[in-house]
Design an enzyme around this catalytic site. Sequence first.
Site, short mmCIF file in Angstrom:
data_model
loop_
_atom_site.label_atom_id
_atom_site.label_comp_id
_atom_site.label_asym_id
_atom_site.label_seq_id
_atom_site.Cartn_x
_atom_site.Cartn_y
_atom_site.Cartn_z
N SER A 88 0.85 -1.19 0.00
CA SER A 88 0.00 0.00 0.00
C SER A 88 0.88 1.24 0.00
CB SER A 88 -0.91 0.02 1.23
OG SER A 88 -1.54 1.29 1.38
N TYR A 143 -2.23 -0.81 10.42
CA TYR A 143 -2.07 -1.12 8.99
C TYR A 143 -0.83 -0.45 8.42
CZ TYR A 143 -3.47 -1.77 4.10
OH TYR A 143 -3.51 -2.13 2.76
#
Length: 323
Positions: free
Chosen positions: A196, A209
């Site tokens: 990501s 995350y």
Amino acid sequence: MAGSGWCSSEGASCTDQRGVSMSWRCLGRLLLLPLHMLLCVLKAAVSLVLPTRLRDLRGDTVLITGGGRGIGRHLAREFAKQGAKKVILWGRTEKCLKETAEELRQMGSECHYFICDVGNREEVYQQAKSVREKVGDVTILVNNAAVVHGKSLMDSDDDALLKSQHINTLGQFWTTKAFLPRMLELQNGHIVCINSVLALSAIPGAIDYCTSKASSFAFMESLTLGLLDCPGVNATTVLPFHTNTEMFQGMRIRFPNIFPPLKPETVARRTVEAVQKNHALLLLPWTMHILVILKSILPQSALEEIHRFSGSYTCMNTFKGRT
């Protein structure tokens, strides 16, 4: 003593000569480095213009973690569409895995699924053994499985924080250790990580995350460099912007027309293409390269203004995604 002195003098002379020789070699390499870098840049520029020979996937067996839904399901479709010999799905929810497997079989592809929590080391090793026995050798491993809890540090449950690190980061250690040795033996393999852009630019409200993805990025960067002298085995790291899946449902970007969320099918298509072209790094969309450059040169205060402008400080306030 005289003989001893002569030997000592000769040894020092040889050492000096070797030292001078090494110095000249180092200087030569230093002078050639800019030329090598320029050639690499030119080669990359040419590859953007001229068509690149794509890897033929018809002999490949692809294993996708988190393959039952979201980006994982689209990756399975795309690999099947591009002719992968076999597709193997790993995940924690049998219903999703079974549905995706049936869809791929209807497309004419051979597909198998195994229930596996990649955060569980022993389960990964056990299921990897089952895959080798029942399906065969994996030549493309796609580490896609991930979770997000969408909370600040102080609001996060300790077990939830551990779960993120176990699945998003440590899971890649276990899956790679399970399948990479055979790839090296066959001199045929590819490790893919669906990461990501938050690994490079973190946001509040997703601290678990962002941390796990930053660790995952470092893992892949180290792994990629470690494979430089391993013929036939390569790695690709994909860093997409916010993707329109249920995982980040409710996340709100202030200017969606300027920063539209990516479609999962786009991420899947570009990922498979990156594997076929053997690209080590893929940022999606291309504008994310600008973010990396700005983060390298701007002071923290300026970066904070960019975050405020884009709304990334508050984008997780409406988060309703799944874990």
